[in-house]
Design a protein around this motif. Sequence first.
Motif, mmCIF file in Angstrom:
data_model
loop_
_atom_site.group_PDB
_atom_site.id
_atom_site.type_symbol
_atom_site.label_atom_id
_atom_site.label_comp_id
_atom_site.label_asym_id
_atom_site.label_seq_id
_atom_site.Cartn_x
_atom_site.Cartn_y
_atom_site.Cartn_z
ATOM 1 N N GLU A 46 -6.918 -5.284 1.520
ATOM 2 C CA GLU A 46 -6.391 -3.964 1.675
ATOM 3 C C GLU A 46 -7.443 -3.025 2.166
ATOM 4 O O GLU A 46 -7.208 -2.133 2.635
ATOM 5 C CB GLU A 46 -5.802 -3.595 0.191
ATOM 6 C CG GLU A 46 -4.548 -3.791 -0.141
ATOM 7 C CD GLU A 46 -4.483 -5.468 -0.259
ATOM 8 O OE1 GLU A 46 -3.631 -6.132 0.612
ATOM 9 O OE2 GLU A 46 -5.095 -6.029 -1.124
ATOM 10 N N VAL A 86 0.840 -1.227 0.147
ATOM 11 C CA VAL A 86 0.065 -0.135 0.018
ATOM 12 C C VAL A 86 0.934 1.285 -0.080
ATOM 13 O O VAL A 86 1.661 1.632 1.193
ATOM 14 C CB VAL A 86 -1.032 -0.020 1.362
ATOM 15 C CG1 VAL A 86 -1.740 1.284 1.329
ATOM 16 C CG2 VAL A 86 -1.806 -1.132 1.376
ATOM 17 N N TYR A 104 -8.777 -15.342 -5.870
ATOM 18 C CA TYR A 104 -8.456 -13.905 -6.489
ATOM 19 C C TYR A 104 -8.347 -14.017 -8.095
ATOM 20 O O TYR A 104 -8.326 -13.263 -8.895
ATOM 21 C CB TYR A 104 -7.694 -12.837 -5.924
ATOM 22 C CG TYR A 104 -6.174 -13.318 -5.840
ATOM 23 C CD1 TYR A 104 -5.564 -13.087 -7.140
ATOM 24 C CD2 TYR A 104 -5.734 -14.114 -4.989
ATOM 25 C CE1 TYR A 104 -4.138 -13.600 -7.314
ATOM 26 C CE2 TYR A 104 -4.332 -14.752 -5.094
ATOM 27 C CZ TYR A 104 -3.519 -14.393 -6.020
ATOM 28 O OH TYR A 104 -2.173 -14.859 -6.167
ATOM 29 N N LEU A 108 0.819 -3.381 -7.481
ATOM 30 C CA LEU A 108 0.637 -4.895 -7.594
ATOM 31 C C LEU A 108 1.945 -5.825 -7.578
ATOM 32 O O LEU A 108 1.726 -6.940 -7.393
ATOM 33 C CB LEU A 108 -0.277 -4.979 -8.844
ATOM 34 C CG LEU A 108 -1.630 -4.884 -8.727
ATOM 35 C CD1 LEU A 108 -2.503 -5.122 -10.016
ATOM 36 C CD2 LEU A 108 -2.390 -5.589 -7.572
ATOM 37 N N LEU A 160 -4.018 1.061 -8.663
ATOM 38 C CA LEU A 160 -3.097 0.096 -8.710
ATOM 39 C C LEU A 160 -2.059 0.334 -9.822
ATOM 40 O O LEU A 160 -2.103 0.705 -10.802
ATOM 41 C CB LEU A 160 -3.810 -1.200 -9.550
ATOM 42 C CG LEU A 160 -5.235 -1.465 -9.096
ATOM 43 C CD1 LEU A 160 -5.920 -2.843 -10.110
ATOM 44 C CD2 LEU A 160 -5.074 -2.243 -7.474
ATOM 45 N N ILE A 168 -10.521 -8.637 -9.199
ATOM 46 C CA ILE A 168 -9.974 -7.472 -8.333
ATOM 47 C C ILE A 168 -10.622 -7.081 -7.275
ATOM 48 O O ILE A 168 -10.112 -6.675 -6.110
ATOM 49 C CB ILE A 168 -10.062 -6.177 -9.214
ATOM 50 C CG1 ILE A 168 -8.779 -5.401 -8.988
ATOM 51 C CG2 ILE A 168 -11.470 -5.533 -9.238
ATOM 52 C CD1 ILE A 168 -7.323 -5.654 -9.031
ATOM 53 N N VAL A 209 -13.881 -0.923 -6.695
ATOM 54 C CA VAL A 209 -14.020 -2.205 -6.154
ATOM 55 C C VAL A 209 -15.221 -2.452 -5.019
ATOM 56 O O VAL A 209 -15.735 -1.203 -4.691
ATOM 57 C CB VAL A 209 -12.847 -2.638 -5.257
ATOM 58 C CG1 VAL A 209 -11.656 -2.836 -6.394
ATOM 59 C CG2 VAL A 209 -12.436 -1.686 -4.306
ATOM 60 N N LYS A 231 2.506 -6.458 -3.975
ATOM 61 C CA LYS A 231 1.099 -7.217 -3.604
ATOM 62 C C LYS A 231 1.619 -8.758 -4.036
ATOM 63 O O LYS A 231 1.324 -9.511 -3.259
ATOM 64 C CB LYS A 231 0.038 -6.776 -4.071
ATOM 65 C CG LYS A 231 -1.359 -7.696 -3.988
ATOM 66 C CD LYS A 231 -1.835 -7.776 -2.353
ATOM 67 C CE LYS A 231 -2.875 -8.493 -2.158
ATOM 68 N NZ LYS A 231 -3.158 -8.846 -0.808
ATOM 69 N N LEU A 288 -8.408 -7.082 -3.701
ATOM 70 C CA LEU A 288 -8.315 -5.866 -2.771
ATOM 71 C C LEU A 288 -9.066 -5.849 -1.621
ATOM 72 O O LEU A 288 -8.856 -4.891 -0.808
ATOM 73 C CB LEU A 288 -8.486 -4.804 -3.820
ATOM 74 C CG LEU A 288 -7.562 -4.539 -5.049
ATOM 75 C CD1 LEU A 288 -8.321 -3.436 -5.639
ATOM 76 C CD2 LEU A 288 -6.290 -4.534 -4.311
ATOM 77 N N GLN A 289 -10.014 -6.898 -1.251
ATOM 78 C CA GLN A 289 -10.627 -6.945 -0.228
ATOM 79 C C GLN A 289 -9.830 -6.706 1.045
ATOM 80 O O GLN A 289 -10.134 -6.294 1.972
ATOM 81 C CB GLN A 289 -11.744 -8.225 0.015
ATOM 82 C CG GLN A 289 -12.789 -7.740 -0.890
ATOM 83 C CD GLN A 289 -13.886 -9.023 -0.843
ATOM 84 O OE1 GLN A 289 -13.219 -10.045 -0.191
ATOM 85 N NE2 GLN A 289 -14.833 -9.013 -1.305
ATOM 86 N N MET A 340 -9.915 2.367 -5.828
ATOM 87 C CA MET A 340 -8.292 2.312 -5.696
ATOM 88 C C MET A 340 -7.724 2.377 -6.745
ATOM 89 O O MET A 340 -7.913 1.974 -7.772
ATOM 90 C CB MET A 340 -8.283 0.799 -4.855
ATOM 91 C CG MET A 340 -9.275 0.704 -3.375
ATOM 92 S SD MET A 340 -8.907 -1.066 -2.893
ATOM 93 C CE MET A 340 -7.430 -0.658 -1.869
ATOM 94 N N VAL A 361 -2.431 0.837 -4.462
ATOM 95 C CA VAL A 361 -1.640 -0.587 -4.192
ATOM 96 C C VAL A 361 -0.629 -0.546 -5.375
ATOM 97 O O VAL A 361 -1.138 -0.647 -6.226
ATOM 98 C CB VAL A 361 -2.933 -1.621 -4.131
ATOM 99 C CG1 VAL A 361 -2.118 -3.068 -4.047
ATOM 100 C CG2 VAL A 361 -3.640 -1.374 -2.981
#
Length: 172
Positions: free
Chosen positions: A161, A57, A137, A73, A107, A154, A95, A76, A158-159, A105, A71
Amino acid sequence: MAANNTTLAPAGKIAACAGKYLTFTLGCESYGIAVIKVREIIRPINITLVPQMPVFVKGVINLRGKMIPIVDLRLKFELAEAKDTERMCIVVVQVVLRAGVEALMGLVVDGVEEVANIAAADIEPTPDFGASLDTAYILGMAKLKGSVKTLLDIDKLLQAEAAVPLPNSVEN
């Protein structure tokens, strides 16, 4: 259009994944996210760091008065951090969070490739990696122009985060 229905049988789930995807790169690999989730693509701008966030993040940006969490990726997915390039950009996505609330959000990706219409016949289920890896995911693996693109859900990606509280995060 790409769907997000985990209750369908594998064949039905794959058929529901067919649709238009924005494809982008992280290193040498290609990924796709449903176009319906993409709000805009912007050049990197100043990111305000937020203390005590996970390393992926990067912070928040002020996009026309809205604070949007960013974020990376690459981080991530536990890939090596990349230097900024001309192709690097931020894909702003909408999202659905766990509580059903929608939020924007950003990316950070290495580059955007194209919008591709991917047919169900070109999508394979996520392979069994034989370990206790969380692949919830991943919608499937698309065969497109001789390469493989990982299609991402997605919302699910991202949930986690979204559970991280960000100051002044904007929900729509």
